[in-house]
Write a protein that holds these residues in place. Structure first.
Motif, PDB file in Angstrom:
ATOM      1  N   LEU A  18       9.497 -28.996  36.365  1.00  0.00           N
ATOM      2  CA  LEU A  18      10.883 -29.233  35.971  1.00  0.00           C
ATOM      3  C   LEU A  18      10.960 -29.824  34.561  1.00  0.00           C
ATOM      4  O   LEU A  18      11.732 -29.367  33.714  1.00  0.00           O
ATOM      5  CB  LEU A  18      11.551 -30.184  36.967  1.00  0.00           C
ATOM      6  N   ILE A  19      10.116 -30.807  34.293  1.00  0.00           N
ATOM      7  CA  ILE A  19      10.116 -31.471  32.988  1.00  0.00           C
ATOM      8  C   ILE A  19       9.664 -30.516  31.892  1.00  0.00           C
ATOM      9  O   ILE A  19      10.242 -30.491  30.802  1.00  0.00           O
ATOM     10  CB  ILE A  19       9.243 -32.743  33.031  1.00  0.00           C
ATOM     11  N   GLU A  20       8.644 -29.724  32.170  1.00  0.00           N
ATOM     12  CA  GLU A  20       8.165 -28.779  31.153  1.00  0.00           C
ATOM     13  C   GLU A  20       9.238 -27.750  30.794  1.00  0.00           C
ATOM     14  O   GLU A  20       9.372 -27.374  29.629  1.00  0.00           O
ATOM     15  CB  GLU A  20       6.882 -28.104  31.620  1.00  0.00           C
ATOM     16  N   GLU A  21      10.007 -27.306  31.795  1.00  0.00           N
ATOM     17  CA  GLU A  21      11.117 -26.381  31.520  1.00  0.00           C
ATOM     18  C   GLU A  21      12.168 -27.051  30.636  1.00  0.00           C
ATOM     19  O   GLU A  21      12.623 -26.478  29.654  1.00  0.00           O
ATOM     20  CB  GLU A  21      11.782 -25.934  32.825  1.00  0.00           C
ATOM     21  N   LYS A  22      12.548 -28.273  30.999  1.00  0.00           N
ATOM     22  CA  LYS A  22      13.553 -29.012  30.225  1.00  0.00           C
ATOM     23  C   LYS A  22      13.039 -29.318  28.818  1.00  0.00           C
ATOM     24  O   LYS A  22      13.797 -29.264  27.856  1.00  0.00           O
ATOM     25  CB  LYS A  22      13.947 -30.299  30.946  1.00  0.00           C
ATOM     26  N   LEU A  23      11.756 -29.606  28.703  1.00  0.00           N
ATOM     27  CA  LEU A  23      11.161 -29.920  27.417  1.00  0.00           C
ATOM     28  C   LEU A  23      11.173 -28.699  26.492  1.00  0.00           C
ATOM     29  O   LEU A  23      11.524 -28.819  25.312  1.00  0.00           O
ATOM     30  CB  LEU A  23       9.733 -30.436  27.609  1.00  0.00           C
ATOM     31  N   ALA A  24      10.836 -27.547  27.024  1.00  0.00           N
ATOM     32  CA  ALA A  24      10.853 -26.322  26.212  1.00  0.00           C
ATOM     33  C   ALA A  24      12.265 -26.030  25.710  1.00  0.00           C
ATOM     34  O   ALA A  24      12.460 -25.703  24.532  1.00  0.00           O
ATOM     35  CB  ALA A  24      10.314 -25.145  27.026  1.00  0.00           C
ATOM     36  N   LYS A  25      13.235 -26.167  26.586  1.00  0.00           N
ATOM     37  CA  LYS A  25      14.633 -25.931  26.200  1.00  0.00           C
ATOM     38  C   LYS A  25      15.094 -26.960  25.164  1.00  0.00           C
ATOM     39  O   LYS A  25      15.741 -26.615  24.175  1.00  0.00           O
ATOM     40  CB  LYS A  25      15.531 -25.984  27.435  1.00  0.00           C
ATOM     41  N   ALA A  26      14.745 -28.218  25.385  1.00  0.00           N
ATOM     42  CA  ALA A  26      15.150 -29.286  24.469  1.00  0.00           C
ATOM     43  C   ALA A  26      14.538 -29.085  23.081  1.00  0.00           C
ATOM     44  O   ALA A  26      15.209 -29.286  22.067  1.00  0.00           O
ATOM     45  CB  ALA A  26      14.749 -30.642  25.035  1.00  0.00           C
ATOM     46  N   LYS A  27      13.266 -28.677  23.036  1.00  0.00           N
ATOM     47  CA  LYS A  27      12.614 -28.439  21.751  1.00  0.00           C
ATOM     48  C   LYS A  27      13.268 -27.282  21.011  1.00  0.00           C
ATOM     49  O   LYS A  27      13.460 -27.336  19.796  1.00  0.00           O
ATOM     50  CB  LYS A  27      11.121 -28.160  21.952  1.00  0.00           C
ATOM     51  N   SER A  28      13.620 -26.247  21.746  1.00  0.00           N
ATOM     52  CA  SER A  28      14.296 -25.093  21.150  1.00  0.00           C
ATOM     53  C   SER A  28      15.648 -25.509  20.565  1.00  0.00           C
ATOM     54  O   SER A  28      15.980 -25.143  19.423  1.00  0.00           O
ATOM     55  CB  SER A  28      14.485 -23.997  22.206  1.00  0.00           C
ATOM     56  N   GLU A  29      16.404 -26.277  21.324  1.00  0.00           N
ATOM     57  CA  GLU A  29      17.711 -26.747  20.851  1.00  0.00           C
ATOM     58  C   GLU A  29      17.554 -27.656  19.640  1.00  0.00           C
ATOM     59  O   GLU A  29      18.343 -27.595  18.697  1.00  0.00           O
ATOM     60  CB  GLU A  29      18.454 -27.464  21.971  1.00  0.00           C
ATOM     61  N   TYR A  30      16.533 -28.498  19.656  1.00  0.00           N
ATOM     62  CA  TYR A  30      16.288 -29.399  18.531  1.00  0.00           C
ATOM     63  C   TYR A  30      15.974 -28.604  17.260  1.00  0.00           C
ATOM     64  O   TYR A  30      16.474 -28.925  16.181  1.00  0.00           O
ATOM     65  CB  TYR A  30      15.154 -30.373  18.860  1.00  0.00           C
ATOM     66  N   GLU A  31      15.146 -27.580  17.398  1.00  0.00           N
ATOM     67  CA  GLU A  31      14.807 -26.754  16.239  1.00  0.00           C
ATOM     68  C   GLU A  31      16.043 -26.050  15.674  1.00  0.00           C
ATOM     69  O   GLU A  31      16.189 -25.923  14.464  1.00  0.00           O
ATOM     70  CB  GLU A  31      13.710 -25.741  16.577  1.00  0.00           C
ATOM     71  N   GLU A  32      16.934 -25.608  16.545  1.00  0.00           N
ATOM     72  CA  GLU A  32      18.193 -25.002  16.091  1.00  0.00           C
ATOM     73  C   GLU A  32      19.024 -26.020  15.317  1.00  0.00           C
ATOM     74  O   GLU A  32      19.602 -25.695  14.282  1.00  0.00           O
ATOM     75  CB  GLU A  32      18.996 -24.475  17.279  1.00  0.00           C
ATOM     76  N   MET A  33      19.079 -27.250  15.830  1.00  0.00           N
ATOM     77  CA  MET A  33      19.832 -28.306  15.147  1.00  0.00           C
ATOM     78  C   MET A  33      19.232 -28.614  13.781  1.00  0.00           C
ATOM     79  O   MET A  33      19.949 -28.747  12.792  1.00  0.00           O
ATOM     80  CB  MET A  33      19.845 -29.588  15.993  1.00  0.00           C
ATOM     81  N   ARG A  34      17.908 -28.728  13.738  1.00  0.00           N
ATOM     82  CA  ARG A  34      17.229 -29.009  12.466  1.00  0.00           C
ATOM     83  C   ARG A  34      17.482 -27.897  11.461  1.00  0.00           C
ATOM     84  O   ARG A  34      17.738 -28.150  10.297  1.00  0.00           O
ATOM     85  CB  ARG A  34      15.723 -29.170  12.681  1.00  0.00           C
ATOM     86  N   SER A  35      17.414 -26.676  11.930  1.00  0.00           N
ATOM     87  CA  SER A  35      17.647 -25.528  11.069  1.00  0.00           C
ATOM     88  C   SER A  35      19.059 -25.567  10.491  1.00  0.00           C
ATOM     89  O   SER A  35      19.262 -25.340   9.301  1.00  0.00           O
ATOM     90  CB  SER A  35      17.428 -24.239  11.860  1.00  0.00           C
ATOM     91  N   ALA A  36      20.030 -25.881  11.336  1.00  0.00           N
ATOM     92  CA  ALA A  36      21.416 -25.967  10.880  1.00  0.00           C
ATOM     93  C   ALA A  36      21.594 -27.106   9.882  1.00  0.00           C
ATOM     94  O   ALA A  36      22.301 -26.962   8.879  1.00  0.00           O
ATOM     95  CB  ALA A  36      22.354 -26.152  12.070  1.00  0.00           C
ATOM     96  N   LEU A  37      20.945 -28.229  10.138  1.00  0.00           N
ATOM     97  CA  LEU A  37      21.057 -29.379   9.234  1.00  0.00           C
ATOM     98  C   LEU A  37      20.422 -29.105   7.876  1.00  0.00           C
ATOM     99  O   LEU A  37      20.893 -29.582   6.857  1.00  0.00           O
ATOM    100  CB  LEU A  37      20.405 -30.615   9.850  1.00  0.00           C
ATOM    101  N   MET A  38      19.364 -28.328   7.876  1.00  0.00           N
ATOM    102  CA  MET A  38      18.668 -28.020   6.631  1.00  0.00           C
ATOM    103  C   MET A  38      19.290 -26.826   5.922  1.00  0.00           C
ATOM    104  O   MET A  38      18.765 -26.362   4.923  1.00  0.00           O
ATOM    105  CB  MET A  38      17.183 -27.800   6.915  1.00  0.00           C
TER     106      MET A  38
END
Length: 126
Positions: A18-38
């Motif tokens: 469960l945590i690994e699934e949530k972690l993969a999704k969270a990392k993907s969302e974080y990368e999208e946010m970073r990309s938008a910020l940059m």
């Protein structure tokens, strides 16, 4: 029957998945946010006429600040999930750090990085 003070290996593996699934999704969302910020996509007011830039500058700053706050919150969530995986490896996952009792499975499914039971959380708020 005595109270258990840790989850079984099978239960820990269930939480790990469960945590690994949530972690993969969270990392993907974080990368999208970073990309938008940059401004990786280049869709900012930089390419519009100066008149529009002046009008939108305040709004753009506020949006970037909000996005930065969301990205920081997402990073904190990722770190919490990673810490939960370490606790699984140490077989201390799901044990309240205040009471020493097992955190109910329902709470861990909803908040997999939780380190406090509801009881301890309520005490903390008082």
């Amino acid at each position: 029957m005595s109270e258990r003070n840790h989850y079984s290996d099978e239960e820990l593996m269930e939480f790990k998945e469960l945590i690994e699934e949530k972690l993969a999704k969270a990392k993907s969302e974080y990368e999208e946010m970073r990309s938008a910020l940059m401004n990786a996509n280049g869709n900012d007011v930089e390419d519009t006429m100066p008149t529009y830039k002046n009008l939108e500058e305040g709004s753009c700053t506020l949006t970037k600040e909000e996005s930065q706050a969301l990205a920081e919150r997402q990073l904190k969530f990722i770190k919490g999930l990673q810490a939960a995986l370490v606790r699984i490896e140490n077989k201390t996952y799901g044990v309240c750090r205040v009471t020493g009792k097992l955190i109910p499975k329902e709470r861990l499914r909803a908040v997999p990085h939780a380190t406090l039971s509801i009881e301890a959380k309520m005490q903390q708020k008082k």
